[in-house]
Design a protein around this motif. Structure first.
Motif, mmCIF file in Angstrom:
data_model
loop_
_atom_site.group_PDB
_atom_site.id
_atom_site.type_symbol
_atom_site.label_atom_id
_atom_site.label_comp_id
_atom_site.label_asym_id
_atom_site.label_seq_id
_atom_site.Cartn_x
_atom_site.Cartn_y
_atom_site.Cartn_z
ATOM 1 N N ASP A 190 -5.861 6.334 -16.707
ATOM 2 C CA ASP A 190 -5.699 5.906 -15.327
ATOM 3 C C ASP A 190 -4.222 5.466 -15.348
ATOM 4 O O ASP A 190 -3.895 4.174 -15.322
ATOM 5 N N PRO A 191 -3.317 6.524 -15.588
ATOM 6 C CA PRO A 191 -2.057 6.304 -15.458
ATOM 7 C C PRO A 191 -1.280 5.320 -14.552
ATOM 8 O O PRO A 191 -0.444 4.848 -14.710
ATOM 9 N N LYS A 192 -1.833 5.553 -13.311
ATOM 10 C CA LYS A 192 -1.265 4.710 -12.246
ATOM 11 C C LYS A 192 -1.912 3.345 -11.907
ATOM 12 O O LYS A 192 -1.657 2.583 -11.140
ATOM 13 N N GLY A 193 -2.969 3.141 -12.633
ATOM 14 C CA GLY A 193 -3.723 1.919 -12.370
ATOM 15 C C GLY A 193 -4.476 2.047 -11.189
ATOM 16 O O GLY A 193 -5.079 0.939 -10.857
ATOM 17 N N LEU A 194 -4.747 3.200 -10.637
ATOM 18 C CA LEU A 194 -5.520 3.300 -9.264
ATOM 19 C C LEU A 194 -6.914 2.771 -9.432
ATOM 20 O O LEU A 194 -7.643 2.375 -8.601
ATOM 21 N N ILE A 195 -7.685 3.499 -10.484
ATOM 22 C CA ILE A 195 -9.054 3.057 -10.692
ATOM 23 C C ILE A 195 -9.268 1.731 -10.739
ATOM 24 O O ILE A 195 -10.085 0.960 -10.252
ATOM 25 N N ASP A 205 -6.301 10.737 -5.341
ATOM 26 C CA ASP A 205 -4.995 10.386 -5.847
ATOM 27 C C ASP A 205 -4.978 10.314 -7.502
ATOM 28 O O ASP A 205 -4.310 10.895 -7.969
ATOM 29 N N TRP A 206 -6.043 9.755 -8.065
ATOM 30 C CA TRP A 206 -6.190 9.422 -9.453
ATOM 31 C C TRP A 206 -6.193 10.804 -10.252
ATOM 32 O O TRP A 206 -5.633 11.070 -11.114
#
Length: 94
Positions: free
Chosen positions: A12-17, A37-38
């Motif tokens: 979860d590179p962007k922390g979206l989830i 987006d994820w």
């Protein structure tokens, strides 16, 4: 001195989830948008391994959370391969 930035999570590179599970009252549509987006931010052509890891990570989340349903649906969807159109699809072979 600025706070230290946490190490990037390869799943979860962007922390979206992660953030989706923290939003009270998040809707199915919002979860689907976050999921897209994820999926665009995850490396690799087939994200099913990462989705499986995310489902394991958030197994203790409330069963009715819409992101869980979106993640499960992401596992069910198979990646489409091959061409999606183009000249060959429009012009009869002769």
């Amino acid at each position: 001195m600025s706070p230290e930035k946490p190490a990037a999570d390869p799943i979860d590179p962007k922390g979206l989830i992660r953030e989706s599970f923290r939003i009270d009252g998040i809707t199915d549509g919002e979860c689907r948008s976050i999921f897209v987006d994820w999926a665009l931010s995850v490396s690799g052509a087939d994200p099913r391994e990462a989705i499986t890891a995310l489902l394991a990570r958030y197994a203790d989340a409330p069963a009715a959370h819409p992101m869980l349903a979106v993640l499960r649906a992401g596992l069910d969807a198979s990646p489409k391969g091959g061409r999606r159109g183009g000249r060959a699809a429009r012009v009869a072979q002769g």
